[in-house]
Design an enzyme around this catalytic site. Structure first.
Site, short mmCIF file in Angstrom:
data_model
loop_
_atom_site.label_atom_id
_atom_site.label_comp_id
_atom_site.label_asym_id
_atom_site.label_seq_id
_atom_site.Cartn_x
_atom_site.Cartn_y
_atom_site.Cartn_z
N LYS A 61 0.86 -1.19 0.00
CA LYS A 61 0.00 0.00 0.00
C LYS A 61 0.90 1.24 0.00
O LYS A 61 1.77 1.40 0.87
CB LYS A 61 -0.88 -0.05 1.24
CG LYS A 61 -2.16 0.72 1.15
CD LYS A 61 -2.99 0.40 2.38
CE LYS A 61 -4.26 1.20 2.42
NZ LYS A 61 -4.82 1.23 3.78
C1 E4P Z 1 -8.07 1.55 4.20
O1 E4P Z 1 -7.42 1.17 3.28
C2 E4P Z 1 -8.01 2.93 4.72
O2 E4P Z 1 -6.76 3.19 5.27
C3 E4P Z 1 -9.12 3.12 5.73
O3 E4P Z 1 -10.32 2.65 5.16
C4 E4P Z 1 -9.26 4.53 6.24
O4 E4P Z 1 -10.41 4.59 7.05
P1 E4P Z 1 -10.72 5.81 8.02
O5 E4P Z 1 -10.98 7.04 7.22
O6 E4P Z 1 -11.93 5.37 8.79
O7 E4P Z 1 -9.52 5.97 8.91
#
Ligand code: E4P
Length: 218
Positions: A87
């Site tokens: 990622k």
């Molecule tokens: C996933 O890949 C993201 O990092 C995550 O969904 C972010 O979520 P949040 O906005 O609730 O922190």
């Protein structure tokens, strides 16, 4: 549409896996910190544990923000298991790193995407997944779901292969609307996934079936 769970919590990952509906996992540095995971070795060990629960894709995020650092870190993460997806944040060096990983056969998830323009760059770099953060867009009083629709339209007319991974999901309606809007994947907290189960008429209907069955036995 694929279902990923958005957590680094092993119990929750196992619970979703046992439902038989889990296609993968996403994590981020905040979610890892929430589980108290720190230090390179512990992080790697934790990802290895997640990859033992599911054979679906597991997104592991780099911490570095420069090209060389991201490449070095991404290679280590990708070496943990075949289902690791690296990622990478949507920044200039991140796009460069995604292009590098694409050339070298390492799958990527481009994260922190908030505009259709960023999604075009991610696709051009060959990202496996693009992660538009719909909840965080909604939090700023913009329309997160419109972002999913815009990216879906662009990817469709341009024949981009990158999968749209709707992230920052806060509730069951986000999941339903993402499905309608053309998301290929949703990554959700366990609570939002379980929220899909709820309907008062199901509870009422089941109670009636069971009561009728009991009465028939008398
Ligand atoms: C996933 O890949 C993201 O990092 C995550 O969904 C972010 O979520 P949040 O906005 O609730 O922190």
């Amino acid at each position: 549409m694929k279902f990923f769970i958005d957590t680094a919590n092993l119990d929750q990952i196992k619970e979703a896996h046992e439902l038989g509906i889990l296609d993968g996992v996403t994590t981020n540095p905040s979610l890892m910190a929430k589980e108290g995971i720190s230090g390179d070795k512990n992080v790697i060990d934790h990802y290895a544990k997640i990859c033992k629960v599911t054979s679906g894709d597991v997104s592991a995020e780099v911490i570095s923000t420069d090209f060389e650092g991201m490449v070095e870190e991404g290679k280590k993460l990708a070496g943990i298991a075949e289902n690791i997806v690296v990622k990478v944040p949507m920044i200039k060096d991140g796009v460069k790193a995604i292009s590098y990983f694409t050339e070298h056969g390492i799958r990527t998830n481009c994260t922190l995407v908030f505009s259709p323009g960023q999604a075009i760059l991610a696709a051009k770099a060959g990202a496996t997944y693009v992660s538009p953060f719909i909840g965080r867009v909604d939090d700023t009083c913009w329309d997160g779901m419109q972002l999913i629709r815009d990216i879906a339209e662009i990817y469709s007319v341009q024949f981009f292969d990158t999968e749209i991974l709707a992230a920052s999901i806060r509730n069951p309606m986000h999941i339903v609307e993402s499905a309608k809007s053309g998301a290929d994947v949703v990554t959700c907290p366990l609570k939002a996934i379980l929220g899909l189960l709820n309907h008062p008429l199901t509870d009422k209907g089941l109670a009636k079936f069971l009561a009728d069955h009991k009465n028939a036995q008398k």
